[in-house]
Design an enzyme around this catalytic site. Sequence first.
Site, short mmCIF file in Angstrom:
data_model
loop_
_atom_site.label_atom_id
_atom_site.label_comp_id
_atom_site.label_asym_id
_atom_site.label_seq_id
_atom_site.Cartn_x
_atom_site.Cartn_y
_atom_site.Cartn_z
N CYS A 225 58.75 51.47 40.54
CA CYS A 225 59.35 50.20 40.95
C CYS A 225 58.90 49.07 40.03
O CYS A 225 57.72 48.76 39.94
CB CYS A 225 58.94 49.89 42.38
SG CYS A 225 59.16 48.18 42.85
N CYS B 243 59.33 45.85 40.27
CA CYS B 243 58.89 44.60 40.89
C CYS B 243 57.43 44.65 41.34
O CYS B 243 56.76 43.64 41.35
CB CYS B 243 59.79 44.23 42.06
SG CYS B 243 59.94 45.52 43.31
#
Length: 185
Positions: free
Chosen positions: A63, A65
């Site tokens: 991921c 983020c």
Amino acid sequence: MAQISVDSLMGNNGPSYPEQIAAPFRKELTDNGFTQLLTAEDVDKALGVTDGKVKMVVLNSVCGCGARVARPGALLSLFGKVVPDEKLTLFAGMEKDAVALFRSKYLPGITPSSPTISLFKDGELVFILHRYQIERSAAGDIADALMQEYSKVCTKENEDAAVEALRQYFISTYDVDPLSVEQQQ
């Protein structure tokens, strides 16, 4: 070109990502002393013991983020005076049986998310940084939060050789010296 397996598309226990996508993210931690927990048995062997040790577990992820700062944040936290006795990692979406056991047995009642960084002592969770906390933070803020917890629960004194090896990693990988006073200003 990376191939996505039929198993991952079918939603079974196969990896969700091609290994070549996960490999550099694994390497960032394993090259810096983290032990991979690849099976459910590995998870229980590492966390299911009463040995008085503090163990950091990075539930790794691709991921962008959160994972983009989770790994560097965890590594920066290892520049402090005290550190966890053991550093462990497992990879969400890859070792699904290991992650399922980790979440159900060692993080019961906690909403599954990744990445997370947690501290355990004698198989009990003593601290966790959730994805929502990680993705909103800079790597230095994550390191600060972890070092604050280390000062409460860790007794293992950091070693100069470990600090220097990690420093060299940051210089060669990120072109930054985390111990330079000039770069911290």
